[in-house]
Design an enzyme around this catalytic site. Structure first.
Site, short mmCIF file in Angstrom:
data_model
loop_
_atom_site.label_atom_id
_atom_site.label_comp_id
_atom_site.label_asym_id
_atom_site.label_seq_id
_atom_site.Cartn_x
_atom_site.Cartn_y
_atom_site.Cartn_z
CG HIS A 20 -0.43 -0.11 2.38
ND1 HIS A 20 0.45 0.74 3.01
CD2 HIS A 20 -0.40 -1.00 3.22
CE1 HIS A 20 1.00 0.34 4.38
NE2 HIS A 20 0.49 -0.95 4.29
CG HIS A 23 3.99 -1.61 2.42
ND1 HIS A 23 2.72 -2.12 2.00
CD2 HIS A 23 4.37 -1.71 3.69
CE1 HIS A 23 2.47 -2.92 3.27
NE2 HIS A 23 3.55 -2.43 4.10
CB CYS A 128 -1.19 -7.19 19.17
SG CYS A 128 -1.72 -6.39 17.44
CB CYS A 131 2.15 -5.61 16.91
SG CYS A 131 1.32 -4.06 16.91
CB CYS A 146 -3.28 -3.41 19.03
SG CYS A 146 -2.17 -2.48 17.94
CG HIS A 149 -2.75 -4.13 13.97
ND1 HIS A 149 -1.40 -3.96 14.75
CD2 HIS A 149 -2.23 -4.34 12.82
CE1 HIS A 149 -0.72 -3.99 14.00
NE2 HIS A 149 -0.81 -4.29 12.72
CE LYS A 300 -4.75 0.79 10.03
NZ LYS A 300 -4.48 -0.28 10.52
CE LYS A 303 -9.07 -3.86 -0.25
NZ LYS A 303 -8.49 -5.08 0.39
N1 MSP Z 1 7.41 -6.76 9.11
C1 MSP Z 1 7.56 -5.68 9.93
C2 MSP Z 1 8.85 -4.86 9.59
C3 MSP Z 1 10.00 -5.86 10.11
S1 MSP Z 1 11.55 -4.72 9.79
C4 MSP Z 1 12.70 -5.63 10.46
C5 MSP Z 1 6.52 -4.45 9.60
N2 MSP Z 1 5.77 -4.86 8.26
S2 MSP Z 1 4.70 -3.86 7.68
O1 MSP Z 1 4.36 -4.30 6.49
O2 MSP Z 1 3.57 -3.71 8.70
O3 MSP Z 1 5.53 -2.39 7.51
C6 MSP Z 1 5.44 -1.38 8.59
C7 MSP Z 1 6.19 -0.22 7.44
O4 MSP Z 1 5.43 0.17 6.61
C8 MSP Z 1 6.16 0.97 8.35
O5 MSP Z 1 7.15 1.10 9.25
C9 MSP Z 1 6.37 1.92 7.31
O6 MSP Z 1 7.84 1.96 6.87
C10 MSP Z 1 5.48 1.49 6.17
N3 MSP Z 1 4.02 2.03 6.38
C11 MSP Z 1 3.02 1.07 6.69
N4 MSP Z 1 1.76 1.87 6.76
C12 MSP Z 1 2.12 3.29 6.67
C13 MSP Z 1 1.61 4.45 6.63
N5 MSP Z 1 0.42 4.31 6.65
N6 MSP Z 1 2.25 5.59 6.54
C14 MSP Z 1 3.71 5.59 6.26
N7 MSP Z 1 4.15 4.50 6.36
C15 MSP Z 1 3.76 3.18 6.71
O7 MSP Z 1 6.16 -4.06 10.34
#
Ligand code: MSP
Length: 517
Positions: A20, A23, A128, A131, A146, A149, A300, A303
């Site tokens: 998304h 990412h 959770c 997380c 949480c 989530h 947040k 969908k």
């Molecule tokens: N798998 C773990 C990370 C392990 S690193 C050793 C994880 N994954 S995640 O898919 O949840 O990705 C989290 C990261 O995605 C956030 O820290 C950020 O970099 C990015 N983002 C996810 N949602 C976001 C927003 N809504 N806004 C900005 N960045 C965000 O946690």
């Protein structure tokens, strides 16, 4: 190339869904930094990837009724496809299920175990799944959910292996106090220092195989698999092939930069440096944290609320380069940022109307009034001053270390200089200068100032909008590879060159694109 080696990482993302906007943002940020450091002549190693173990992935596989292999292949490919579409150029795409990584996780666990730092005990806590972490009551919101989530964690009681963290608390506090730039921005540093005021609970590093099925087997007890965060964090060193390749570690670790959003600062700023210490390694050089992209009203994106922005769709509408620029331009430095399609389209229009327009006007004026040749003229002192001050500002965008990380301010510098040059055109009115033979030199000087301004802007935007930059510089017959970064910002380099017909860099959005979905 100089002898500075820099290592940039993003988090490795959970596979269980489509990639998304969040990412996309973090990975774009990493790519912009990579390109900036490379322009400065540094050697960069940039990694991103996917976190493929743990309960969340397991549940998704069950729901989809897929094999693990097919799931990993298809879902990681979605991330690779998006990153390609966004013009992101990484050196390594980490996948935690690959044998190279899992072998290193086992090596690390064994080392910490052999050092006598791991204990086994029974534990009851609130877990959770989102997380993949145990939570304290104080981590939950008023509904006991949480905050990230919106789900109530479930109570779990089981025997597990733990890495006690408390013995390292004082050391970590001191480390953070003595290294004020380690966690950036400083608001997050304060948050971590506050967490370190309380004793730290032992970190549970295992999960019984009968409860969690996907993960790296614990080498000293095969009834257990490795806790997903211990597994995932190790990616930052398995990518460098530590402990099997010390040379690589010595080369990149001293200048390592982890980028992430605020949701995962505790594992990165507390668990990770302690895990590294237990392995006999130093903390990473820098941890760069950003806020969240949220929907309008600060909610947040989801969908059900219909406020999700699909990065692939956005690229189809405004192009990868503009999308990269707009995202980093909108993102606040110290807080969450509200985005919607309209907010993105407005920022796109601002880019088109200032920078895009300036480029097009400049090329057209040179075509019309000097047969498309960048003029050969000695600038008068006020024009010279103007060009030098632009050069100074744009150079510092790329060279000043404190500016490099402030990408939002850098995009504002681009806007500011574009507006100044547009204003300069309006003031000089080259179409009127052209009517007066006596003012021919002034006309040429004006055209030359514009071509230099656009050329330097084209260089300064190159980490953010690499393709647009390439188009601009090619049309001005300027090849960045021909000169060092310092020389790119000295004047006189583009004279006598013939410009090529400009193209519209940021086409007007059609109604179909701007209609809210
Ligand atoms: N798998 C773990 C990370 C392990 S690193 C050793 C994880 N994954 S995640 O898919 O949840 O990705 C989290 C990261 O995605 C956030 O820290 C950020 O970099 C990015 N983002 C996810 N949602 C976001 C927003 N809504 N806004 C900005 N960045 C965000 O946690």
């Amino acid at each position: 190339m100089n002898d500075i080696n820099t290592y940039i990482t993003t988090p490795i993302y959970y596979l269980n869904g489509k990639p998304h906007l969040g990412h996309a943002y973090t990975t774009i940020l990493g790519d912009i930094l990579r390109r900036t450091f490379e322009l400065r002549g540094e050697n960069v190693f940039y990694t991103t990837g996917t976190d493929e173990h743990g309960q969340k992935n397991f549940d998704t596989i069950q729901k989809l009724n897929m094999t693990f292999e097919d799931y990993v292949k298809e879902y990681s490919q979605n991330f690779k496809n998006l990153f390609k579409k966004l013009g992101i150029d990484y050196d390594l795409f980490v996948q935690t299920s690959c044998p190279h990584h899992t072998k290193i996780v086992k090596q690390c666990l064994q080392r910490v175990y052999d050092n006598g730092l791991i204990i086994k005990k029974k534990y009851t806590g609130l877990y959770c799944k989102g997380c993949e972490q145990f939570k304290k009551e104080s981590d939950l919101d008023e509904n006991g959910c949480c905050p990230y989530h919106q789900e109530q964690p479930v109570e779990i009681s089981e025997e597990n292996y733990f890495l006690p963290l408390e013995p390292y608390r004082e050391w970590l506090k001191e480390y953070i106090e003595n290294n004020p730039d380690w966690i950036q921005p400083s608001s997050f540093r304060t948050e971590i220092l506050n967490m370190l005021k309380q004793p730290l609970e032992d970190l549970c590093i295992s999960r019984p195989k009968n409860r969690v099925h996907l993960g790296v087997e614990i080498p000293f007890d095969t009834d257990y698999i490795t806790y997903i965060w211990f597994d995932a964090l190790i990616n930052y060193i398995s990518s460098l092939d530590w402990p099997n390749n010390d040379t690589n570690m010595c080369k990149f670790w001293p200048n390592s930069i982890h980028i992430m959003a605020k949701d995962i600062i505790k594992p990165h700023c507390i668990y990770w440096p302690i895990m590294l210490k237990a392995l006999g390694l130093l903390p990473p050089h820098r941890i760069m944290i950003h806020g969240f992209l949220v929907g309008e009203g600060g909610v947040k994106m989801s969908k059900s609320l219909g406020n999700v922005i699909d990065p692939e769709e956005m690229v189809d509408k405004i192009g990868a380069d503009a999308f990269r620029f707009v995202l980093v331009n909108l993102m606040n430095k110290n807080s969450d940022t509200q985005v919607s399609e309209n907010i993105i389209f407005n920022a796109y229009n601002r880019l088109a109307n200032t920078f895009g327009n300036l480029y097009f006007r400049t090329c057209k004026l040179i075509e019309k009034f000097n047969e498309g040749i960048i003029p050969d003229i000695v600038l008068d002192s006020s024009d010279m001053q103007f060009v030098l001050s632009m050069a100074e500002k744009l150079k510092s965008v790329l060279l000043d270390t404190k500016n490099i990380y402030d990408i939002q301010s850098n995009t504002e510098v681009i806007f500011d200089i574009s507006s100044k040059l547009n204003y300069y055109i309006d003031q000089k009115q080259p179409w009127n200068l052209a009517k007066d033979e006596a003012r021919h030199d002034e006309l040429l000087s004006t055209l030359y100032v514009l071509s230099e301004g656009v050329r330097m802007l084209g260089i300064a935007i190159s980490p953010i909008m690499p393709s647009v930059s390439q188009k601009i510089l090619t049309s001005l017959s300027f090849d960045m590879r021909e000169s060092s970064i310092e020389n790119m910002f000295t004047i006189n380099t583009t004279k006598f060159r013939k410009i090529q017909a400009p193209e519209i860099l940021f086409p007007r959005l059609c109604d179909k694109d701007t209609q809210a979905n």
